[in-house]
Design an enzyme around this catalytic site. Structure first.
Site, PDB file in Angstrom:
ATOM      1  N   ASP A  25     -10.215 -30.317 -92.602  1.00 57.39           N
ATOM      2  CA  ASP A  25     -11.506 -30.629 -91.972  1.00 57.39           C
ATOM      3  C   ASP A  25     -11.450 -30.979 -90.482  1.00 57.39           C
ATOM      4  O   ASP A  25     -12.181 -31.871 -90.020  1.00 57.39           O
ATOM      5  CB  ASP A  25     -12.204 -31.766 -92.743  1.00 57.39           C
ATOM      6  CG  ASP A  25     -12.541 -31.392 -94.176  1.00 57.39           C
ATOM      7  OD1 ASP A  25     -12.288 -30.231 -94.563  1.00 57.39           O
ATOM      8  OD2 ASP A  25     -13.036 -32.262 -94.919  1.00 57.39           O
ATOM      9  N   LYS A 130     -15.347 -26.247 -98.623  1.00 54.25           N
ATOM     10  CA  LYS A 130     -15.406 -27.167 -99.774  1.00 54.25           C
ATOM     11  C   LYS A 130     -16.654 -28.041 -99.675  1.00 54.25           C
ATOM     12  O   LYS A 130     -16.981 -28.555 -98.614  1.00 54.25           O
ATOM     13  CB  LYS A 130     -14.138 -28.023 -99.833  1.00 54.25           C
ATOM     14  CG  LYS A 130     -13.914 -28.947 -98.652  1.00 54.25           C
ATOM     15  CD  LYS A 130     -12.592 -29.688 -98.805  1.00 54.25           C
ATOM     16  CE  LYS A 130     -12.340 -30.680 -97.705  1.00 54.25           C
ATOM     17  NZ  LYS A 130     -13.312 -31.762 -97.568  1.00 54.25           N
ATOM     18  N   LYS A 133     -15.213 -33.942-101.045  1.00 51.97           N
ATOM     19  CA  LYS A 133     -14.167 -34.558-100.227  1.00 51.97           C
ATOM     20  C   LYS A 133     -12.811 -33.951-100.572  1.00 51.97           C
ATOM     21  O   LYS A 133     -12.004 -33.688 -99.695  1.00 51.97           O
ATOM     22  CB  LYS A 133     -14.162 -36.081-100.431  1.00 51.97           C
ATOM     23  CG  LYS A 133     -15.509 -36.755-100.142  1.00 51.97           C
ATOM     24  CD  LYS A 133     -16.042 -36.407 -98.758  1.00 51.97           C
ATOM     25  CE  LYS A 133     -17.369 -37.098 -98.483  1.00 51.97           C
ATOM     26  NZ  LYS A 133     -18.054 -36.508 -97.304  1.00 51.97           N
ATOM     27  N   THR A 159     -10.743 -37.147 -92.714  1.00 50.82           N
ATOM     28  CA  THR A 159     -10.247 -38.454 -92.332  1.00 50.82           C
ATOM     29  C   THR A 159      -9.231 -38.900 -93.377  1.00 50.82           C
ATOM     30  O   THR A 159      -9.307 -38.505 -94.545  1.00 50.82           O
ATOM     31  CB  THR A 159     -11.381 -39.501 -92.228  1.00 50.82           C
ATOM     32  OG1 THR A 159     -11.999 -39.666 -93.516  1.00 50.82           O
ATOM     33  CG2 THR A 159     -12.413 -39.109 -91.209  1.00 50.82           C
ATOM     34  N   CYS A 163     -11.266 -37.388 -97.003  1.00 50.46           N
ATOM     35  CA  CYS A 163     -10.939 -36.042 -97.491  1.00 50.46           C
ATOM     36  C   CYS A 163      -9.439 -35.788 -97.618  1.00 50.46           C
ATOM     37  O   CYS A 163      -9.014 -35.039 -98.498  1.00 50.46           O
ATOM     38  CB  CYS A 163     -11.588 -35.004 -96.589  1.00 50.46           C
ATOM     39  SG  CYS A 163     -13.384 -35.029 -96.744  1.00 50.46           S
TER      40      CYS A 163
HETATM   41  N1  TIU Z   1     -13.477 -34.757 -94.102  1.00 49.92           N
HETATM   42  C1  TIU Z   1     -13.858 -35.981 -94.449  1.00 49.92           C
HETATM   43  O1  TIU Z   1     -13.056 -36.901 -94.478  1.00 49.92           O
HETATM   44  N2  TIU Z   1     -15.223 -36.189 -94.699  1.00 49.92           N
HETATM   45  C2  TIU Z   1     -15.870 -37.376 -94.468  1.00 49.92           C
HETATM   46  O2  TIU Z   1     -17.079 -37.482 -94.707  1.00 49.92           O
HETATM   47  N3  TIU Z   1     -15.134 -38.386 -93.929  1.00 49.92           N
HETATM   48  C3  TIU Z   1     -15.569 -39.604 -93.527  1.00 49.92           C
HETATM   49  O3  TIU Z   1     -14.730 -40.436 -93.176  1.00 49.92           O
HETATM   50  N4  TIU Z   1     -16.862 -39.858 -93.468  1.00 49.92           N
END
Ligand code: TIU
Length: 224
Positions: A25, A130, A133, A159, A163
């Site tokens: 991501d 996707k 998460k 993060t 995810c």
């Molecule tokens: N990719 C991912 O971690 N999606 C999130 O929404 N992360 C947050 O920390 N919000």
């Protein structure tokens, strides 16, 4: 056997094929102002610090001819794959699907949903879209890994505690040997990143290993 110097102990590399880089991501939605991350109230600049480190991993895997997979979190334009719980959660002004400065928030194909330019995939490198998460939920990631005989995953991206950790846990339960690169992952909450690193490698590596990008690259380049 070649190993990566890692925590809680050395990470054994597969002897021939089987190793892949999985970048989670690294999309504009999370790293640039005006996207989903900012809509949730986060300071997105914090995540940008890892970009050069993720680039180093990406370049090394390319040079070694090892597979690289990336994910993006996003939803169909009609939001049919966005559960009401995810849509309603939080108190942000901009919701999933609303128009923002980078197009519709967290919708596939919108400018904000693109992987940042610095990490743009090359032809042949897979991008998995996707809705959740975890990267295994409602995707063909497991099929791709099986088809390409991938057993070992080096994880990076954002993060850390959302995810990345969800995906690492999903992969661990499916039998993949997972290593999270400490300086190639970031969170809006530094303490959550550190807690995640600690919890995945606790109890003898209950979810997997962690190592720095230097440690990973030294091993891959034969200096491990
Ligand atoms: N990719 C991912 O971690 N999606 C999130 O929404 N992360 C947050 O920390 N919000």
């Amino acid at each position: 056997m070649a190993v990566i110097a890692a925590q809680p102990y050395d990470y054994p590399l597969p002897s021939t094929t089987g190793l892949a880089l999985l970048i989670i991501d690294m999309q504009r939605d999370f790293l640039e102002p005006g996207g989903f991350g900012a809509a949730l109230g986060n300071d997105v600049t914090r995540l940008q610090a890892i970009v050069p480190t993720v680039q180093r991993l990406q370049s090394a895997f390319r040079q070694l001819g090892l597979p690289i997979l990336q994910t993006v979190e996003g939803h169909r334009p009609d939001l049919a794959d966005c559960p009401p719980s995810k849509y309603e959660r939080g108190q942000s002004v901009l919701k999933i699907g609303d128009p923002g400065p980078m197009g519709r928030i967290l919708v596939l194909g919108e400018p904000g949903n693109q992987i940042i330019a610095e990490l743009a995939p090359q032809p042949g490198e897979k991008v998995i879209e996707k809705p959740g998460k975890g990267a295994f939920y409602n995707t063909n990631l497991e099929f791709l890994l099986k088809t390409h005989n991938i057993s070992h995953l080096i994880l990076a991206g954002v993060t850390t505690e959302v995810c990345v950790q969800t995906t690492m846990r999903e992969a661990n339960d499916r039998g993949y040997e997972c290593l999270l690169v400490e300086d190639a992952t970031a969170s809006y909450f530094p303490e959550f990143k550190q807690a995640t690193l600690a919890m995945v490698r606790a109890q003898g590596g209950i979810v997997g290993w962690t190592a720095t990008a230097d440690q990973v690259l030294a091993a891959l380049q034969g200096q491990g």
